[in-house]
Scaffold this motif. Structure first.
Motif, PDB file in Angstrom:
ATOM      1  N   CYS A 166       0.788  -1.229  -0.093  1.00 15.58           N
ATOM      2  CA  CYS A 166      -0.103   0.015  -0.064  1.00 15.58           C
ATOM      3  C   CYS A 166       0.923   1.273   0.201  1.00 15.58           C
ATOM      4  O   CYS A 166       1.776   1.096   0.899  1.00 15.58           O
ATOM      5  CB  CYS A 166      -0.856  -0.013   1.155  1.00 15.58           C
ATOM      6  N   GLY A 187       0.781   5.652   0.374  1.00 15.66           N
ATOM      7  CA  GLY A 187       0.071   6.683   0.767  1.00 15.66           C
ATOM      8  C   GLY A 187       0.249   7.768  -0.303  1.00 15.66           C
ATOM      9  O   GLY A 187       0.015   7.631  -1.502  1.00 15.66           O
ATOM     10  N   SER A 188       0.930   8.932  -0.063  1.00 16.08           N
ATOM     11  CA  SER A 188       1.340   9.951  -0.878  1.00 16.08           C
ATOM     12  C   SER A 188       2.654   9.869  -1.288  1.00 16.08           C
ATOM     13  O   SER A 188       3.121  10.560  -2.219  1.00 16.08           O
ATOM     14  CB  SER A 188       1.271  11.245   0.041  1.00 16.08           C
ATOM     15  N   GLY A 189       3.367   9.031  -0.847  1.00 13.75           N
ATOM     16  CA  GLY A 189       4.498   8.329  -1.484  1.00 13.75           C
ATOM     17  C   GLY A 189       5.690   9.499  -0.779  1.00 13.75           C
ATOM     18  O   GLY A 189       6.685   9.737  -1.790  1.00 13.75           O
ATOM     19  N   LEU A 190       5.484  10.051   0.167  1.00 12.73           N
ATOM     20  CA  LEU A 190       6.409  11.021   0.700  1.00 12.73           C
ATOM     21  C   LEU A 190       7.551  10.486   1.366  1.00 12.73           C
ATOM     22  O   LEU A 190       8.610  11.169   1.442  1.00 12.73           O
ATOM     23  CB  LEU A 190       5.720  12.109   1.645  1.00 12.73           C
ATOM     24  N   SER A 191       7.547   9.176   1.817  1.00  8.72           N
ATOM     25  CA  SER A 191       8.763   8.707   2.626  1.00  8.72           C
ATOM     26  C   SER A 191      10.103   8.616   2.052  1.00  8.72           C
ATOM     27  O   SER A 191      10.078   8.429   0.612  1.00  8.72           O
ATOM     28  CB  SER A 191       8.506   7.372   3.005  1.00  8.72           C
ATOM     29  N   SER A 231       6.025  18.463   9.745  1.00 10.40           N
ATOM     30  CA  SER A 231       6.503  19.695   9.237  1.00 10.40           C
ATOM     31  C   SER A 231       5.717  19.775   7.867  1.00 10.40           C
ATOM     32  O   SER A 231       5.550  20.924   7.379  1.00 10.40           O
ATOM     33  CB  SER A 231       7.974  19.616   8.758  1.00 10.40           C
ATOM     34  N   THR A 247      -0.891  10.904   3.662  1.00  5.47           N
ATOM     35  CA  THR A 247      -2.051  10.292   3.799  1.00  5.47           C
ATOM     36  C   THR A 247      -2.221   9.881   5.308  1.00  5.47           C
ATOM     37  O   THR A 247      -1.142   9.782   6.203  1.00  5.47           O
ATOM     38  CB  THR A 247      -2.475   9.206   3.034  1.00  5.47           C
ATOM     39  N   HIS A 292       5.880  12.118  13.543  1.00  5.55           N
ATOM     40  CA  HIS A 292       5.821  12.905  14.538  1.00  5.55           C
ATOM     41  C   HIS A 292       5.916  14.388  14.441  1.00  5.55           C
ATOM     42  O   HIS A 292       6.599  14.816  13.320  1.00  5.55           O
ATOM     43  CB  HIS A 292       6.979  12.356  15.747  1.00  5.55           C
ATOM     44  N   VAL A 299      -4.601  -0.564   5.736  1.00  2.00           N
ATOM     45  CA  VAL A 299      -5.580   0.249   6.673  1.00  2.00           C
ATOM     46  C   VAL A 299      -6.561   0.800   5.874  1.00  2.00           C
ATOM     47  O   VAL A 299      -6.127   1.710   4.948  1.00  2.00           O
ATOM     48  CB  VAL A 299      -4.668   1.296   7.545  1.00  2.00           C
ATOM     49  N   ARG A 311      13.985  17.835  17.447  1.00  2.00           N
ATOM     50  CA  ARG A 311      12.648  17.772  17.974  1.00  2.00           C
ATOM     51  C   ARG A 311      12.743  16.823  19.049  1.00  2.00           C
ATOM     52  O   ARG A 311      13.282  15.611  19.451  1.00  2.00           O
ATOM     53  CB  ARG A 311      11.754  17.366  16.971  1.00  2.00           C
ATOM     54  N   HIS A 338      14.240   6.723  11.864  1.00  2.41           N
ATOM     55  CA  HIS A 338      12.639   7.033  11.558  1.00  2.41           C
ATOM     56  C   HIS A 338      12.352   6.124  10.602  1.00  2.41           C
ATOM     57  O   HIS A 338      13.281   5.744   9.438  1.00  2.41           O
ATOM     58  CB  HIS A 338      12.578   8.388  11.097  1.00  2.41           C
TER      59      HIS A 338
HETATM   60  C1  LIG Z   1       9.466  17.459   3.092  1.00  2.00           C
HETATM   61  C2  LIG Z   1       9.151  16.170   3.965  1.00  2.00           C
HETATM   62  C3  LIG Z   1       8.939  16.672   5.285  1.00  2.00           C
HETATM   63  C4  LIG Z   1       8.393  15.410   6.222  1.00  2.00           C
HETATM   64  N1  LIG Z   1       8.490  15.970   7.731  1.00  2.00           N
HETATM   65  C5  LIG Z   1       8.091  15.115   8.533  1.00  2.00           C
HETATM   66  C6  LIG Z   1       8.304  15.284  10.040  1.00  2.00           C
HETATM   67  O1  LIG Z   1       8.111  16.357  10.398  1.00  2.00           O
HETATM   68  N2  LIG Z   1       7.673  14.301  10.772  1.00  2.00           N
HETATM   69  C7  LIG Z   1       7.621  13.023  10.366  1.00  2.00           C
HETATM   70  O2  LIG Z   1       7.555  11.985  11.297  1.00  2.00           O
HETATM   71  N3  LIG Z   1       7.973  12.732   9.161  1.00  2.00           N
HETATM   72  C8  LIG Z   1       7.931  13.566   8.137  1.00  2.00           C
HETATM   73  N4  LIG Z   1       8.109  13.359   6.903  1.00  2.00           N
HETATM   74  C9  LIG Z   1       8.073  11.925   6.500  1.00  2.00           C
HETATM   75  C10 LIG Z   1       6.569  11.575   6.331  1.00  2.00           C
HETATM   76  O3  LIG Z   1       5.748  12.069   7.291  1.00  2.00           O
HETATM   77  C11 LIG Z   1       6.221  10.120   6.327  1.00  2.00           C
HETATM   78  O4  LIG Z   1       7.122   9.660   5.346  1.00  2.00           O
HETATM   79  C12 LIG Z   1       4.945   9.996   5.813  1.00  2.00           C
HETATM   80  O5  LIG Z   1       4.179   9.721   6.923  1.00  2.00           O
HETATM   81  C13 LIG Z   1       4.585   9.238   5.010  1.00  2.00           C
HETATM   82  O6  LIG Z   1       2.904   9.368   4.451  1.00  2.00           O
HETATM   83  P1  LIG Z   1       2.797   8.843   3.010  1.00  2.00           P
HETATM   84  O7  LIG Z   1       1.086   9.174   3.067  1.00  2.00           O
HETATM   85  O8  LIG Z   1       3.343   9.740   1.971  1.00  2.00           O
HETATM   86  O9  LIG Z   1       2.949   7.701   2.909  1.00  2.00           O
HETATM   87  P2  LIG Z   1       4.038   6.681   2.012  1.00  2.00           P
HETATM   88  O10 LIG Z   1       5.387   7.242   2.124  1.00  2.00           O
HETATM   89  O11 LIG Z   1       3.431   6.421   0.748  1.00  2.00           O
HETATM   90  O12 LIG Z   1       3.967   5.261   2.675  1.00  2.00           O
HETATM   91  C14 LIG Z   1       4.534   5.188   4.007  1.00  2.00           C
HETATM   92  C15 LIG Z   1       4.389   3.866   4.734  1.00  2.00           C
HETATM   93  O13 LIG Z   1       2.879   3.630   5.174  1.00  2.00           O
HETATM   94  C16 LIG Z   1       2.590   2.485   4.567  1.00  2.00           C
HETATM   95  N5  LIG Z   1       1.113   2.926   4.305  1.00  2.00           N
HETATM   96  C17 LIG Z   1       0.480   3.978   3.752  1.00  2.00           C
HETATM   97  N6  LIG Z   1      -0.755   4.041   3.690  1.00  2.00           N
HETATM   98  C18 LIG Z   1      -1.063   2.752   4.145  1.00  2.00           C
HETATM   99  C19 LIG Z   1      -2.440   2.012   4.362  1.00  2.00           C
HETATM  100  N7  LIG Z   1      -3.400   2.665   3.913  1.00  2.00           N
HETATM  101  N8  LIG Z   1      -2.386   0.777   4.828  1.00  2.00           N
HETATM  102  C20 LIG Z   1      -1.034   0.189   5.295  1.00  2.00           C
HETATM  103  N9  LIG Z   1      -0.013   0.720   5.186  1.00  2.00           N
HETATM  104  C21 LIG Z   1       0.025   2.024   4.545  1.00  2.00           C
HETATM  105  C22 LIG Z   1       3.265   2.099   3.278  1.00  2.00           C
HETATM  106  O14 LIG Z   1       3.021   0.909   2.893  1.00  2.00           O
HETATM  107  C23 LIG Z   1       4.610   2.368   3.692  1.00  2.00           C
HETATM  108  O15 LIG Z   1       5.255   1.543   4.406  1.00  2.00           O
HETATM  109  C24 LIG Z   1       8.495  14.094   6.032  1.00  2.00           C
HETATM  110  C25 LIG Z   1       8.583  13.651   4.638  1.00  2.00           C
HETATM  111  C26 LIG Z   1       8.962  14.801   3.758  1.00  2.00           C
HETATM  112  C27 LIG Z   1       9.122  14.358   2.115  1.00  2.00           C
END
Ligand SMILES: Cc1cc2nc3c(=O)[nH]c(=O)nc-3n(C[C@H](O)[C@H](O)[C@H](O)COP(=O)(O)OP(=O)(O)OC[C@H]3O[C@@H](n4cnc5c(N)ncnc54)[C@H](O)[C@@H]3O)c2cc1C
Length: 610
Positions: A158, A160-164, A221, A226, A236, A286, A483, A547
């Motif tokens: 799965c 989400g927004s692919g931000l990791s 931040s 998602t 966090h 989820v 932090r 992280h």
């Molecule tokens: C510019 C920037 C700033 C950031 N700042 C912070 C910060 O301040 N604090 C912090 O903690 N992080 C930070 N991050 C990291 C970011 O918060 C995490 O990578 C983020 O939570 C990922 O969300 P996503 O929706 O993009 O998930 P994705 O990167 O797409 O996925 C992340 C993980 O979640 C799983 N997943 C996603 N959706 C589901 C679902 N529905 N069910 C089961 N599994 C799922 C995926 O399989 C994967 O393992 C930052 C990232 C960037 C690029």
């Protein structure tokens, strides 16, 4: 063309609102990322975004899809951008009429038609050509998709927004996005709880909650994650008494390969609930999340600039006295930017000066240094750049020249000196900040005592880290961000611990934005050395873990073995893997990254065929 087009519009509008109310640089960055998504046109759901390959490497960050990687000439790129903007404008017009084409399930099995996609994460550091990419619109379609993958033994991770930053969600065989399952389902003002589909973006949830006098307890931040991705990695914000986001999860609806859809909460299978909150996408998809909210509130943010000595003196008190506390250490200068945020009652906002300096004066140290290195023609464009854009361009002039990076850091320190002051705003607007463009990052978390009795290891870690940077002449740009959070009850959270425990999070960074391909390669190599230094010299000593969204798999087997050992000693890996085997016996939700970090034995192949 999809419903996402209209969502994108709403988000772009929200970004405009943010830029009007928040700090200009923050709003600008959000807007630019979303604008590039709009330009991409064919965006799919709430997931990553298509855009031209050139932009992918040259632009600021932003999760991206690219149907097929291409290299374009400048003219082709300009033509393509024009087309994309036209397409974007078309999407805007059509979505205004509520017209969308939605992918329909094929056949009678209820599984949406998959497509091949090329995905790139926000940082531009990881990409993946996925063969089957599914976008269910309903719980039934999602369940059918997971069931089919389980039956056929085909991978389904799965996203989400692919931000990791480490591309944690990527898997080349198959992926599922909840971008079209992004609704806020229910807001209960009596309990202060919100139930959302896991594809809902954090900012969209915050926007809806505001109208009901509620907000999330804390924010990272950025707010473009998602909710699924936000909790699955234990994202966090900062605040010594505030745990990571997963601690606000009250209930989960988890679609599992082997056991179907499970409702989990502290009352329904609490053990699995605590593991699945931070399940890293490995225990199920989820589908829905119920989150505990807090009353919507406004914050007074205060930015001051201190020396390291001043920070040490005031630190323990500051941790206790401030709801949110963040340090930005500026390497090779004795400068620590201290940002605190505390609640103010509406109508009782203190009459405090915003800043002594105009925005122009605040940016002058960075812009002046940049202009001094450019031709007259190029220098004319500098007036429109934000602080992080100036930093990106300055660093690109010599990203690995430690003396130059030091000069850039000095200019940044002076910039922050001029930013001392205060502002007031809603918590979701103030707690985010502009992180700059594409980047490599390693953020570690480690225990630091309790909020009542901090053990000082957080500042000791920083002392050692800054000494390492100096002694190894690391071209370390600003900031090194520090932090804090309280403990999380989720065993897989990097901040797992008792409610009163204190955890410090420290992120080192190197930027990739504005770099030519050879520079990107050289910076990538240099960052690996920087990260290795932290991993070898600091992490074992401080019991730190990375992280989950910022951990990278080492290519060296000995380093990987050491990492696996560290993870196994910090997390309930045996219990987690046992849950994986029970819920996902064929390991369809795993990925090479997850399997390398948390080695897992799938069920034998014959069981898959059964
Ligand atoms: C510019 C920037 C700033 C950031 N700042 C912070 C910060 O301040 N604090 C912090 O903690 N992080 C930070 N991050 C990291 C970011 O918060 C995490 O990578 C983020 O939570 C990922 O969300 P996503 O929706 O993009 O998930 P994705 O990167 O797409 O996925 C992340 C993980 O979640 C799983 N997943 C996603 N959706 C589901 C679902 N529905 N069910 C089961 N599994 C799922 C995926 O399989 C994967 O393992 C930052 C990232 C960037 C690029």
């Amino acid at each position: 063309m999809r419903r996402a087009a209209s969502l994108l519009l709403q988000k772009a509008a929200a970004a405009v609102r943010e830029s009007a109310t928040g700090r200009a640089a923050d709003g600008l960055a959000v807007l630019q990322r979303r604008a590039s998504a709009a330009a991409g046109g064919a965006r799919k759901g709430g997931g990553p975004v298509r855009r031209p390959a050139e932009q992918m490497h040259r632009g600021r960050g932003g999760a991206a899809f690219e149907a097929a990687p291409v290299v374009l000439t400048a003219e082709e790129l300009a033509a393509r951008e024009r087309t994309n903007y036209l397409l974007g404008a078309g999407l805007i017009a059509m979505s205004a009429y509520g017209y969308y084409i939605v992918s329909r399930p094929r056949g009678g099995d209820g599984v949406p038609t998959p497509s091949p996609e090329h995905l790139v994460n926000w940082s531009g550091t990881h990409e993946c050509q996925v063969q089957r990419f599914y976008q269910p619109e309903t719980l039934e379609q999602l369940e059918a998709t997971v069931k089919q993958a389980h039956t056929t033994g085909r991978k389904l991770r799965c996203v989400g927004s692919g931000l990791s930053p480490n591309g944690l969600a990527f898997s080349e065989d198959g992926m599922v996005s909840l971008g079209l399952m992004d609704k806020v389902l229910d807001i209960d003002t009596a309990s202060g709880q919100v139930r959302v589909q896991a594809g809902a973006r954090v900012q969209a949830v915050a926007d809806e909650l505001r109208g009901h006098g509620l907000t999330l307890q804390n924010y990272a931040s950025i707010r473009e994650q998602t909710v699924g991705g936000f909790i699955q990695v234990s994202a966090h914000g900062t605040g010594a008494a505030i745990p990571p986001a997963d601690e606000q999860v009250v209930a989960l609806k988890l679609v599992t390969p082997a056991l179907g859809t499970l409702e989990l909460s502290q009352d329904q299978d609490p053990e699995l609930f605590q593991l699945a909150k931070v399940g890293l996408g490995c225990l199920g998809v989820v589908a829905e999340v119920t989150l505990q909210c807090v009353p919507a509130h406004r914050l007074l943010e205060r930015t001051t600039v201190n020396t390291a000595r001043e920070v040490r003196k005031a630190h323990a008190q500051r941790l206790r006295d401030n709801k949110h506390l963040r340090y930005m250490w500026i390497p090779s200068t004795d400068t620590v930017v201290v940002v605190t945020c505390n609640e103010v009652a509406e109508g009782q906002e203190p009459a405090v000066p915003a800043s002594k300096y105009s925005e122009e004066q605040q940016l002058a140290p960075l812009r002046t240094l940049l202009r001094s290195r450019l031709s007259a023609e190029q220098a004319a464009e500098v007036g429109g750049l934000s602080a992080t854009q100036c930093r990106d361009r300055l660093l690109a002039l010599g990203p690995l020249d430690a003396a130059w990076v030091k000069r850039v850091n000095q200019a940044e320190a002076e910039h922050w000196r001029r930013c001392e002051g205060t502002r007031v705003g809603w918590s979701d607007e103030l707690l985010g900040f502009d992180c700059g463009g594409q980047q490599w990052v390693l953020e570690t978390a480690f225990p630091a005592g309790t909020i009542e009795a901090p053990d000082g290891r957080d500042l000791a870690y920083m002392d050692e880290l800054l000494r390492l940077v100096a002694s190894h002449n690391v071209p370390a740009p600003a900031p090194i961000e520090q932090r804090w959070t309280a403990g999380s009850s989720a065993g897989m959270s990097p901040a797992a611990g008792a409610p009163g425990s204190l955890h410090s999070w420290v992120g080192v960074i190197m930027y990739l934005a504005e770099l030519e391909p050879e520079q990107r390669q050289a910076v990538t190599k240099s960052f690996q050395q920087y990260a290795e230094l932290v991993e070898r010299q600091l992490m074992p000593k401080y019991g730190a873990v990375a992280h989950w969204a910022k951990i990278e798999v080492p290519s060296d087997p000995a380093q990987l073995a050491a990492m696996q050992q560290r993870l196994a000693s910090r997390y309930p890996v045996a219990a987690f893997n046992a849950a994986r085997r029970r819920l996902d016996p064929h390991n369809i939700l795993g990925s090479p990254m997850m399997d390398a970090l948390l080695p897992h034995t799938a069920a034998p192949a014959e069981a898959v065929a059964a």
